[in-house]
Motif scaffolding. Structure first.
Motif, mmCIF file in Angstrom:
data_model
loop_
_atom_site.group_PDB
_atom_site.id
_atom_site.type_symbol
_atom_site.label_atom_id
_atom_site.label_comp_id
_atom_site.label_asym_id
_atom_site.label_seq_id
_atom_site.Cartn_x
_atom_site.Cartn_y
_atom_site.Cartn_z
ATOM 1 N N THR A 226 -0.942 16.041 2.809
ATOM 2 C CA THR A 226 -2.142 15.390 2.468
ATOM 3 C C THR A 226 -1.841 14.370 1.594
ATOM 4 O OG1 THR A 226 -3.209 16.799 0.288
ATOM 5 C CG2 THR A 226 -2.986 17.145 2.993
ATOM 6 N N TRP A 227 -3.054 12.854 2.098
ATOM 7 C CA TRP A 227 -3.094 12.284 1.511
ATOM 8 C C TRP A 227 -3.765 11.911 0.487
ATOM 9 C CZ3 TRP A 227 -0.279 7.961 3.298
ATOM 10 C CH2 TRP A 227 -0.275 8.088 4.748
ATOM 11 N N GLN A 228 -3.208 11.375 -1.135
ATOM 12 C CA GLN A 228 -3.676 10.588 -2.110
ATOM 13 C C GLN A 228 -3.832 9.839 -2.236
ATOM 14 O OE1 GLN A 228 -3.323 14.094 -4.304
ATOM 15 N NE2 GLN A 228 -2.826 15.189 -2.698
ATOM 16 N N ASN A 229 -5.171 9.761 -2.734
ATOM 17 C CA ASN A 229 -6.065 8.277 -3.243
ATOM 18 C C ASN A 229 -5.564 8.051 -4.810
ATOM 19 O OD1 ASN A 229 -6.354 8.571 -0.497
ATOM 20 N ND2 ASN A 229 -7.631 9.058 -0.711
ATOM 21 N N VAL A 230 -5.507 6.255 -4.756
ATOM 22 C CA VAL A 230 -5.517 6.043 -6.064
ATOM 23 C C VAL A 230 -6.138 5.044 -5.661
ATOM 24 C CG1 VAL A 230 -4.166 5.080 -8.061
ATOM 25 C CG2 VAL A 230 -3.447 7.049 -6.732
ATOM 26 N N SER A 231 -7.614 4.790 -6.810
ATOM 27 C CA SER A 231 -8.221 3.126 -7.051
ATOM 28 C C SER A 231 -8.720 3.218 -8.076
ATOM 29 C CB SER A 231 -9.763 3.564 -5.960
ATOM 30 O OG SER A 231 -10.669 2.231 -6.417
ATOM 31 N N ARG A 232 -8.028 1.651 -8.261
ATOM 32 C CA ARG A 232 -8.783 1.272 -9.623
ATOM 33 C C ARG A 232 -9.185 -0.576 -9.594
ATOM 34 N NH1 ARG A 232 -7.098 5.274 -10.518
ATOM 35 N NH2 ARG A 232 -5.517 6.016 -11.845
ATOM 36 N N VAL A 233 -9.946 -0.843 -10.635
ATOM 37 C CA VAL A 233 -10.427 -1.775 -10.645
ATOM 38 C C VAL A 233 -9.782 -2.793 -11.658
ATOM 39 C CG1 VAL A 233 -12.227 -3.422 -12.019
ATOM 40 C CG2 VAL A 233 -13.332 -0.467 -11.014
ATOM 41 N N VAL A 234 -9.253 -4.267 -11.051
ATOM 42 C CA VAL A 234 -8.268 -5.196 -12.134
ATOM 43 C C VAL A 234 -9.322 -5.474 -13.200
ATOM 44 C CG1 VAL A 234 -7.018 -7.173 -11.741
ATOM 45 C CG2 VAL A 234 -7.356 -5.760 -9.832
ATOM 46 N N MET A 235 -8.864 -5.501 -14.127
ATOM 47 C CA MET A 235 -9.773 -5.961 -16.212
ATOM 48 C C MET A 235 -9.267 -7.752 -15.559
ATOM 49 S SD MET A 235 -11.176 -3.391 -16.081
ATOM 50 C CE MET A 235 -11.395 -4.090 -18.135
ATOM 51 N N ASN A 236 -10.236 -7.703 -16.092
ATOM 52 C CA ASN A 236 -10.117 -9.640 -16.310
ATOM 53 C C ASN A 236 -10.263 -10.290 -14.922
ATOM 54 O OD1 ASN A 236 -9.984 -9.580 -18.957
ATOM 55 N ND2 ASN A 236 -7.677 -9.415 -18.661
ATOM 56 N N PHE B 200 -7.522 -2.343 -5.892
ATOM 57 C CA PHE B 200 -6.722 -2.187 -5.276
ATOM 58 C C PHE B 200 -6.512 -0.662 -4.669
ATOM 59 C CE2 PHE B 200 -4.625 -1.917 -8.997
ATOM 60 C CZ PHE B 200 -3.881 -0.654 -9.104
ATOM 61 N N PHE B 201 -6.543 -0.128 -3.953
ATOM 62 C CA PHE B 201 -6.297 1.355 -3.089
ATOM 63 C C PHE B 201 -4.934 1.111 -2.533
ATOM 64 C CE2 PHE B 201 -7.130 4.098 0.436
ATOM 65 C CZ PHE B 201 -8.023 4.930 -0.381
ATOM 66 N N ILE B 202 -4.635 2.821 -3.348
ATOM 67 C CA ILE B 202 -3.719 3.200 -2.788
ATOM 68 C C ILE B 202 -3.635 4.497 -1.825
ATOM 69 C CG2 ILE B 202 -1.295 3.514 -3.286
ATOM 70 C CD1 ILE B 202 -1.204 2.032 -5.806
ATOM 71 N N LYS B 203 -3.434 4.850 -1.061
ATOM 72 C CA LYS B 203 -3.331 5.860 -0.669
ATOM 73 C C LYS B 203 -1.487 6.737 -0.447
ATOM 74 C CE LYS B 203 -4.264 4.815 4.190
ATOM 75 N NZ LYS B 203 -5.090 5.334 5.034
ATOM 76 N N TYR B 204 -0.954 7.877 -0.557
ATOM 77 C CA TYR B 204 0.557 8.041 -0.383
ATOM 78 C C TYR B 204 0.125 9.516 -0.100
ATOM 79 C CZ TYR B 204 0.056 9.698 -5.178
ATOM 80 O OH TYR B 204 -0.704 10.737 -6.435
ATOM 81 N N ARG B 205 1.754 10.021 0.141
ATOM 82 C CA ARG B 205 1.954 11.374 0.840
ATOM 83 C C ARG B 205 3.050 11.411 1.047
ATOM 84 N NH1 ARG B 205 -0.298 11.850 7.048
ATOM 85 N NH2 ARG B 205 1.220 10.581 8.229
#
Length: 506
Positions: free
Chosen positions: A412-422, A389-394
């Protein structure tokens, strides 16, 4: 040689002791009153009827007595009873004295009374009890016969009308009393929303398929059972299509049904296309049903076509047209078009089949409960597990000038990207996925906007709608009075600033 018969008229002459002479002419249809003359004797009082003129109203099948009681009817002067039919026609002789002239077994003459049993509608009319004097002595009675209604349609029993046109249904009823005509529709209310309409005609304006059905014209006058005439209305119209699911999410190996519900009159021809190319119209694997010799004679291209037919099948039940894809592969993804056509027009509907996840929907409470943290919660739909999933926020853009003529701009946009386990596990029941992530390092009493997207094996979903939220406002308690005043001032400033956050568009 054949024999011919001639009916000779018979004339009956009656001569009374008072000098009355009358003639009655017999013909195959009964007796008719021809002429008379009278030579009155002197010193004879004329007869007087004791009854008054009356109107009798009886129902079909009943009996009635027509009274002709008379006073001073001595001598040989005979009373005559005649009838004038209610529907017009010539005067008919019923009886002379106690002799019945009209050959109807339902009528009997007993003294000065006429009895009619098993009344029929044709018995209605005016009955005249009469002595042929100069002037004549008469007593008139009127007989009304009530009978159950009958009804008939005045238009064809089956009406075919194009959509948008108007049609008028009409019927005519007979009965006594005059029947009341009521219209109804077997399938439900009329187009007006009412369940009935009164009158000889029913006009339907701008008809559509929802007005099809059987219309009943019912006549009722309270006598016997109501009578009805049925008229059928069929509306012809171009195809109308409803898709069961405009977007179908699936994965490889799955079995998928794409459904179009088509309404049309006359029935439409329905074809399917995939990525602009028509699909074969087949209900079975033709290769499996061909004799072995024919299978061997088939060209490679024909066998390929048969294999593709086995992969897809079409069925048609009533208005439901289904395209079934067996053992979905990645090449099956894309846009499918259901095309329906009849003599009145053509209609298309699009169904998108994809393996991508559905656009995420944010479920969090917009008002955060922590000063520097906020937890986002969302759901999505995917046939396969979510892998990332990918989240951007500001910070939110206030979009308004302050009193010092400066504008607070969005961060400015802050980005969060995470790989989902399992991520290799099977998708949940119903293919719905609920996900949570907590944003760290936020500012207290600050408004933010966030956008989320998710990914599975086939790619990224569309971005979610912008979601606005705020962190919790910091509250500081100071012990001194001056500190309390400073806190009150800060709180007041915060209260003044808060509406600006609420009113600013994102």
């Amino acid at each position: 040689m054949g024999m011919a018969f001639c009916l000779r008229p018979l004339t009956i002459m009656i001569i009374t002791s008072q000098g009355l002479s009358k003639s009655y002419h017999e013909n195959p249809w009964g007796y008719e009153y021809r002429d008379y003359y009278y030579d009155q004797e002197s010193n004879v009082d004329p007869p007087t009827f004791l009854a008054r003129p009356q109107t009798f109203t009886v129902e079909v099948g009943q009996s009635v007595i027509i009274p002709c009681d008379v006073d001073n009817a001595g001598g040989s002067l005979k009373m005559i009873i005649k009838k004038v039919p209610a529907n017009g026609g010539s005067e008919k002789l019923v009886s002379v004295g106690s002799d019945k002239v009209m050959p109807d077994p339902r009528m009997t003459v007993d003294g000065k009374r006429l009895t009619i049993s098993h009344i029929r509608p044709r018995d209605a009319g005016t009955f005249i009890c009469q002595f042929d004097l100069e002037p004549p002595v008469q007593l008139r009675h009127t007989l009304h016969v009530q009978y159950a209604p009958s009804v008939r349609a005045m238009v064809p029993l089956q009406q075919h009308v194009a959509k948008g046109k108007s049609v008028t249904l009409e019927c005519k009823a007979h009965g006594n009393p005059e029947p009341i005509i009521r219209w109804s529709r077997q399938e439900g209310p009329l187009s007006s929303g009412k369940h009935s309409h009164h009158g000889h005609r029913l006009t339907l304006e701008r008809v559509d398929r929802h007005m099809e059905g059987t219309y009943l014209c019912t006549a009722d006058n309270g006598i016997g059972e109501p009578a009805s005439a049925a008229m059928s209305l069929t509306v012809e119209y171009p195809p109308e299509i409803i898709t069961q699911q405009p977007i179908v999410r699936t994965g490889e190996g799955d079995r998928v049904e794409l459904v179009c519900v088509v309404h049309s009159r006359p029935p439409a021809d329905v074809v399917w296309t995939h990525k602009g190319r028509p699909l074969p119209d087949t209900l079975m694997d033709t290769q499996l049903h061909l004799p072995q010799q024919q299978q061997q004679q088939q060209q490679p291209s024909s066998r390929t076509h048969t294999t593709y037919d086995a992969h897809l099948s079409q069925t048609h039940v009533a208005h439901r047209h289904t395209l079934t894809i067996h053992r979905v592969t990645e090449r099956d993804f894309g846009k499918y078009v259901c095309i329906a056509e009849n003599a009145h027009g053509q209609k298309k509907a699009v169904i998108q089949m994809t393996g991508l996840p559905k656009r995420p929907q944010l479920l969090s409470n917009p008002v955060g409960m922590e000063n520097t943290r906020y937890t986002l919660t969302w759901e999505t739909e995917s046939y396969l597990p979510i892998t990332e999933f990918f989240i951007k926020y500001r910070k939110s853009h206030l979009g308004a000038w302050h009193r010092n003529r400066t504008m607070l701009m969005a961060g400015t946009w802050q980005n969060v990207s995470r790989v989902v386990m399992n991520s290799g596990s099977a998708a949940p029941e119903g293919r719905r996925h609920f996900m949570v992530y907590t944003l760290e390092g936020l500012q207290a009493a600050t408004f933010y906007v966030a956008i989320v997207s998710v990914r599975n094996k086939y790619g990224w979903s569309a971005e979610s709608d912008r979601f606005s939220f705020s962190t919790r406002r910091v509250t500081t308690v100071l012990p001194s009075t001056s500190g309390a005043r400073r806190q009150a001032t800060a709180s007041a400033f915060t209260l003044l600033l808060l509406p600006l956050f609420l009113l600013v568009p994102l």
